[in-house]
Design an enzyme around this catalytic site. Structure first.
Site, short mmCIF file in Angstrom:
data_model
loop_
_atom_site.label_atom_id
_atom_site.label_comp_id
_atom_site.label_asym_id
_atom_site.label_seq_id
_atom_site.Cartn_x
_atom_site.Cartn_y
_atom_site.Cartn_z
N SER A 108 1.11 -1.25 0.40
CA SER A 108 0.39 0.34 0.23
C SER A 108 0.50 1.59 -0.04
CB SER A 108 -1.24 -0.20 1.34
OG SER A 108 -2.03 0.96 1.15
N ASN A 109 1.12 2.54 0.02
CA ASN A 109 1.27 3.72 0.63
C ASN A 109 0.81 4.27 1.63
OD1 ASN A 109 -0.89 5.84 -0.57
ND2 ASN A 109 -0.96 4.35 -1.93
N ARG A 110 1.53 5.52 1.75
CA ARG A 110 1.38 6.77 2.69
C ARG A 110 -0.19 7.63 3.04
NH1 ARG A 110 5.83 5.39 5.80
NH2 ARG A 110 7.93 4.90 4.53
N ALA A 120 -4.40 7.92 -3.69
CA ALA A 120 -3.39 7.49 -4.22
C ALA A 120 -4.17 5.87 -4.55
CB ALA A 120 -2.47 7.24 -2.44
#
Ligand code: C5P
Length: 221
Positions: free
Chosen positions: A29-31, A96
């Site tokens: 995943s991402n931030r 995102a």
């Protein structure tokens, strides 16, 4: 809602990260926290719009008045957005979306070998949801986001042109991700327009006003 800037408009917002499974207990995943997208959904509702929020996993409550659809993966987000897009006036793509998903997802938890062996992940590119919506005939007016770590002006404008969208919001990832504030630069056919550092809800209200200015005819509502 008479008299509000986006009265009667259908607005679709995506927010948050997506999660791409490696196995039943792990993912990539991402931030993204989802804060900016949720603030925009709230600001659009305040401006009189009917708002649908397609959200990846976040810790946030759905803003009052906003219909939220929860998804995990980019492909789930893609499916919901493509189904909803034809009836929207405006699409604001804040999520995102993971650029890649794991193509060799395992159905059972991957076990360590104990011999320092590695694990190879095969990655496949996810569909570009925003570019697909922007390419729809009679589709909604599209707003994109770009979080960059460098060369913001160059990369953001290139992204706007590649995805063929009228408005793209650029910001530096290190200034916005996991933060309660945002410093946005708007990119459109006229060039770039820097905004000051603002709390995300104030930034969202400002952006919604900018979108209304560009999409709503004076005196139309
Ligand atoms: O160049 P990049 O794909 O990162 O552009 C970011 C913009 O495109 C954001 O608005 C994001 O929501 C959208 N996007 C998308 N689907 C993807 C990747 C990005 O809708 N697979």
């Amino acid at each position: 809602f008479q008299g509000k800037a986006l009265a009667g408009k259908n607005i679709l917002v995506t927010a948050g990260p997506t999660q791409e499974d490696i196995d039943p207990v792990r993912f990539i995943s991402n931030r993204s926290s989802g804060k900016m997208g949720y603030a925009i959904a709230r600001a659009a509702w305040e401006a009189g719009a009917r708002v649908t929020l397609v959200s990846g996993p976040t810790a946030l409550d759905a803003p009052y008045g906003v219909e939220r659809i929860n998804v995990k993966t980019a492909r789930q987000m893609h499916a919901h957005v493509m189904q909803l897009a034809p009836e929207q006036d405006i699409f604001i793509s804040v999520a995102a979306v993971a650029d890649w998903r794991v193509s060799n997802t395992q159905t059972q938890k991957v076990k360590k070998t104990g011999t320092q062996g590695g694990l190879d992940l095969a990655l496949t590119e996810n569909p570009d949801i925003l570019a697909e919506v922007a390419a729809l005939a009679n589709g909604p007016w599209c707003v994109g986001f770009a979080a960059e770590t460098e060369n913001l002006h160059e990369y953001a404008e290139a992204k706007r042109q590649r995805k063929k969208i009228p408005l793209l919001v650029g910001n530096l990832a290190q200034e916005t991700m996991e933060s309660d504030q945002s410093r946005m630069v708007l990119f459109d056919d006229q060039g770039s327009h820097p905004l000051p550092v603002l709390d995300k809800l104030d930034a969202a209200r400002r952006l919604v006003a900018e979108i209304a200015n560009r999409t709503v005819r004076p005196g139309a509502s």
